[in-house]
Design a protein around this motif. Structure first.
Motif, PDB file in Angstrom:
ATOM      1  N   ARG A   1       0.836  -1.203   0.000  1.00 57.29           N
ATOM      2  CA  ARG A   1       0.000   0.000   0.000  1.00 57.29           C
ATOM      3  C   ARG A   1       0.874   1.257   0.000  1.00 57.29           C
ATOM      4  O   ARG A   1       0.575   2.239  -0.689  1.00 57.29           O
ATOM      5  CB  ARG A   1      -0.918  -0.006   1.213  1.00 57.29           C
ATOM      6  CG  ARG A   1      -1.855   1.163   1.250  1.00 57.29           C
ATOM      7  CD  ARG A   1      -2.777   1.103   2.438  1.00 57.29           C
ATOM      8  NE  ARG A   1      -3.721   2.194   2.383  1.00 57.29           N
ATOM      9  CZ  ARG A   1      -4.351   2.673   3.418  1.00 57.29           C
ATOM     10  NH1 ARG A   1      -4.170   2.133   4.610  1.00 57.29           N
ATOM     11  NH2 ARG A   1      -5.183   3.679   3.290  1.00 57.29           N
ATOM     12  N   HIS A   2       1.957   1.220   0.754  1.00 60.60           N
ATOM     13  CA  HIS A   2       2.897   2.346   0.780  1.00 60.60           C
ATOM     14  C   HIS A   2       3.498   2.577  -0.612  1.00 60.60           C
ATOM     15  O   HIS A   2       3.613   3.720  -1.054  1.00 60.60           O
ATOM     16  CB  HIS A   2       3.996   2.070   1.812  1.00 60.60           C
ATOM     17  CG  HIS A   2       5.079   3.093   1.821  1.00 60.60           C
ATOM     18  ND1 HIS A   2       4.898   4.359   2.330  1.00 60.60           N
ATOM     19  CD2 HIS A   2       6.363   3.038   1.369  1.00 60.60           C
ATOM     20  CE1 HIS A   2       6.028   5.045   2.188  1.00 60.60           C
ATOM     21  NE2 HIS A   2       6.926   4.267   1.609  1.00 60.60           N
ATOM     22  N   ARG A   3       3.864   1.500  -1.288  1.00 60.98           N
ATOM     23  CA  ARG A   3       4.443   1.635  -2.629  1.00 60.98           C
ATOM     24  C   ARG A   3       3.418   2.179  -3.626  1.00 60.98           C
ATOM     25  O   ARG A   3       3.749   2.991  -4.486  1.00 60.98           O
ATOM     26  CB  ARG A   3       4.986   0.288  -3.113  1.00 60.98           C
ATOM     27  CG  ARG A   3       6.211  -0.203  -2.377  1.00 60.98           C
ATOM     28  CD  ARG A   3       7.410   0.749  -2.553  1.00 60.98           C
ATOM     29  NE  ARG A   3       7.748   1.006  -3.937  1.00 60.98           N
ATOM     30  CZ  ARG A   3       8.618   0.336  -4.662  1.00 60.98           C
ATOM     31  NH1 ARG A   3       9.288  -0.645  -4.121  1.00 60.98           N
ATOM     32  NH2 ARG A   3       8.818   0.648  -5.934  1.00 60.98           N
ATOM     33  N   VAL A   4       2.164   1.777  -3.498  1.00 63.60           N
ATOM     34  CA  VAL A   4       1.102   2.321  -4.351  1.00 63.60           C
ATOM     35  C   VAL A   4       0.916   3.808  -4.071  1.00 63.60           C
ATOM     36  O   VAL A   4       0.778   4.620  -4.984  1.00 63.60           O
ATOM     37  CB  VAL A   4      -0.221   1.542  -4.150  1.00 63.60           C
ATOM     38  CG1 VAL A   4      -1.391   2.257  -4.801  1.00 63.60           C
ATOM     39  CG2 VAL A   4      -0.091   0.123  -4.692  1.00 63.60           C
ATOM     40  N   ALA A   5       0.953   4.188  -2.789  1.00 64.29           N
ATOM     41  CA  ALA A   5       0.797   5.599  -2.418  1.00 64.29           C
ATOM     42  C   ALA A   5       1.926   6.450  -2.984  1.00 64.29           C
ATOM     43  O   ALA A   5       1.690   7.584  -3.417  1.00 64.29           O
ATOM     44  CB  ALA A   5       0.755   5.739  -0.899  1.00 64.29           C
ATOM     45  N   GLN A   6       3.141   5.916  -3.006  1.00 68.77           N
ATOM     46  CA  GLN A   6       4.265   6.655  -3.576  1.00 68.77           C
ATOM     47  C   GLN A   6       4.080   6.886  -5.070  1.00 68.77           C
ATOM     48  O   GLN A   6       4.455   7.931  -5.595  1.00 68.77           O
ATOM     49  CB  GLN A   6       5.574   5.887  -3.358  1.00 68.77           C
ATOM     50  CG  GLN A   6       6.090   5.918  -1.958  1.00 68.77           C
ATOM     51  CD  GLN A   6       7.361   5.104  -1.824  1.00 68.77           C
ATOM     52  OE1 GLN A   6       7.567   4.123  -2.529  1.00 68.77           O
ATOM     53  NE2 GLN A   6       8.219   5.522  -0.901  1.00 68.77           N
ATOM     54  N   ALA A   7       3.520   5.901  -5.751  1.00 68.29           N
ATOM     55  CA  ALA A   7       3.401   5.976  -7.206  1.00 68.29           C
ATOM     56  C   ALA A   7       2.175   6.760  -7.679  1.00 68.29           C
ATOM     57  O   ALA A   7       2.146   7.231  -8.815  1.00 68.29           O
ATOM     58  CB  ALA A   7       3.356   4.570  -7.784  1.00 68.29           C
ATOM     59  N   MET A   8       1.182   6.905  -6.830  1.00 66.87           N
ATOM     60  CA  MET A   8      -0.052   7.581  -7.236  1.00 66.87           C
ATOM     61  C   MET A   8      -0.264   8.835  -6.387  1.00 66.87           C
ATOM     62  O   MET A   8       0.165   8.905  -5.250  1.00 66.87           O
ATOM     63  CB  MET A   8      -1.255   6.643  -7.067  1.00 66.87           C
ATOM     64  CG  MET A   8      -1.191   5.427  -7.941  1.00 66.87           C
ATOM     65  SD  MET A   8      -2.606   4.350  -7.735  1.00 66.87           S
ATOM     66  CE  MET A   8      -3.886   5.306  -8.523  1.00 66.87           C
ATOM     67  N   SER A   9      -0.941   9.783  -6.967  1.00 67.47           N
ATOM     68  CA  SER A   9      -1.231  11.012  -6.232  1.00 67.47           C
ATOM     69  C   SER A   9      -2.713  11.035  -5.843  1.00 67.47           C
ATOM     70  O   SER A   9      -3.515  11.735  -6.433  1.00 67.47           O
ATOM     71  CB  SER A   9      -0.875  12.231  -7.074  1.00 67.47           C
ATOM     72  OG  SER A   9      -1.585  12.194  -8.287  1.00 67.47           O
ATOM     73  N   LEU A  10      -3.036  10.228  -4.853  1.00 66.72           N
ATOM     74  CA  LEU A  10      -4.394  10.189  -4.315  1.00 66.72           C
ATOM     75  C   LEU A  10      -4.372  10.750  -2.903  1.00 66.72           C
ATOM     76  O   LEU A  10      -3.370  10.641  -2.195  1.00 66.72           O
ATOM     77  CB  LEU A  10      -4.903   8.745  -4.255  1.00 66.72           C
ATOM     78  CG  LEU A  10      -5.118   8.022  -5.573  1.00 66.72           C
ATOM     79  CD1 LEU A  10      -5.447   6.562  -5.307  1.00 66.72           C
ATOM     80  CD2 LEU A  10      -6.233   8.677  -6.358  1.00 66.72           C
ATOM     81  N   ARG A  11      -5.468  11.348  -2.507  1.00 68.79           N
ATOM     82  CA  ARG A  11      -5.557  11.856  -1.141  1.00 68.79           C
ATOM     83  C   ARG A  11      -5.459  10.711  -0.138  1.00 68.79           C
ATOM     84  O   ARG A  11      -4.746  10.794   0.855  1.00 68.79           O
ATOM     85  CB  ARG A  11      -6.865  12.611  -0.946  1.00 68.79           C
ATOM     86  CG  ARG A  11      -6.990  13.200   0.446  1.00 68.79           C
ATOM     87  CD  ARG A  11      -8.177  14.084   0.554  1.00 68.79           C
ATOM     88  NE  ARG A  11      -7.899  15.296  -0.251  1.00 68.79           N
ATOM     89  CZ  ARG A  11      -8.761  16.276  -0.412  1.00 68.79           C
ATOM     90  NH1 ARG A  11      -9.939  16.204   0.155  1.00 68.79           N
ATOM     91  NH2 ARG A  11      -8.459  17.320  -1.121  1.00 68.79           N
ATOM     92  N   HIS A  12      -6.195   9.643  -0.406  1.00 72.90           N
ATOM     93  CA  HIS A  12      -6.162   8.453   0.453  1.00 72.90           C
ATOM     94  C   HIS A  12      -5.934   7.245  -0.441  1.00 72.90           C
ATOM     95  O   HIS A  12      -6.673   7.025  -1.395  1.00 72.90           O
ATOM     96  CB  HIS A  12      -7.468   8.278   1.220  1.00 72.90           C
ATOM     97  CG  HIS A  12      -7.779   9.425   2.130  1.00 72.90           C
ATOM     98  ND1 HIS A  12      -7.122   9.608   3.319  1.00 72.90           N
ATOM     99  CD2 HIS A  12      -8.658  10.445   2.011  1.00 72.90           C
ATOM    100  CE1 HIS A  12      -7.591  10.702   3.899  1.00 72.90           C
ATOM    101  NE2 HIS A  12      -8.526  11.235   3.124  1.00 72.90           N
ATOM    102  N   THR A  13      -4.956   6.465  -0.085  1.00 72.30           N
ATOM    103  CA  THR A  13      -4.673   5.246  -0.847  1.00 72.30           C
ATOM    104  C   THR A  13      -5.592   4.138  -0.343  1.00 72.30           C
ATOM    105  O   THR A  13      -5.735   3.953   0.866  1.00 72.30           O
ATOM    106  CB  THR A  13      -3.208   4.833  -0.660  1.00 72.30           C
ATOM    107  OG1 THR A  13      -2.388   5.926  -1.022  1.00 72.30           O
ATOM    108  CG2 THR A  13      -2.864   3.635  -1.514  1.00 72.30           C
TER     109      THR A  13
END
Length: 121
Positions: A77-89
């Motif tokens: 989930r952390h890696r997805v959050a780094q790659a995407m610019s979403l307010r909440h992953t």
């Protein structure tokens, strides 16, 4: 999960690409085998995602891969959050996809049936 919105579908396909790359390059676990992300379903509010995993082999291979990935879900989930610019992953929940294992089993049964029939001829 309820029917996906167009945005949820786009987010799901992006998560699928990211997780496929991260799993292939970062996760080193012998229980994982050759696991593939086959589909991602994201809820309408983008709070949760079901990630379907297929693994080469039988159903137990898919179950083992899912167990490994659920253990590593916070990191993924952390890696997805780094790659995407979403307010909440979205939170990630990995689920087995048995379609490949089932099709392999059916194919082997059909091939075995063909060889048995040709032996009778």
């Amino acid at each position: 999960m309820p029917r996906e919105t167009p945005r949820a579908t786009r987010v799901g396909s992006r998560i699928q690409r990211i997780l496929g790359q991260v799993i292939a390059s970062d996760i080193r676990d012998s229980r994982l085998g050759l696991a593939t992300v086959t589909d991602v379903e994201v809820s309408k509010d983008l709070a949760a995602a079901r990630v379907y995993i297929s693994a080469l082999g039988d159903r137990t291979a898919a179950d083992q891969a899912v167990d490994v990935l659920n253990e590593r879900a916070p990191y993924l989930r952390h890696r997805v959050a780094q790659a995407m610019s979403l307010r909440h992953t979205p939170s990630l929940r990995f689920m087995p996809d048995y379609s490949q294992a089932d099709s392999d089993r059916i194919r082997s049964l059909l091939e075995r049936g063909d060889t048995e029939q040709s032996d009778e001829d």
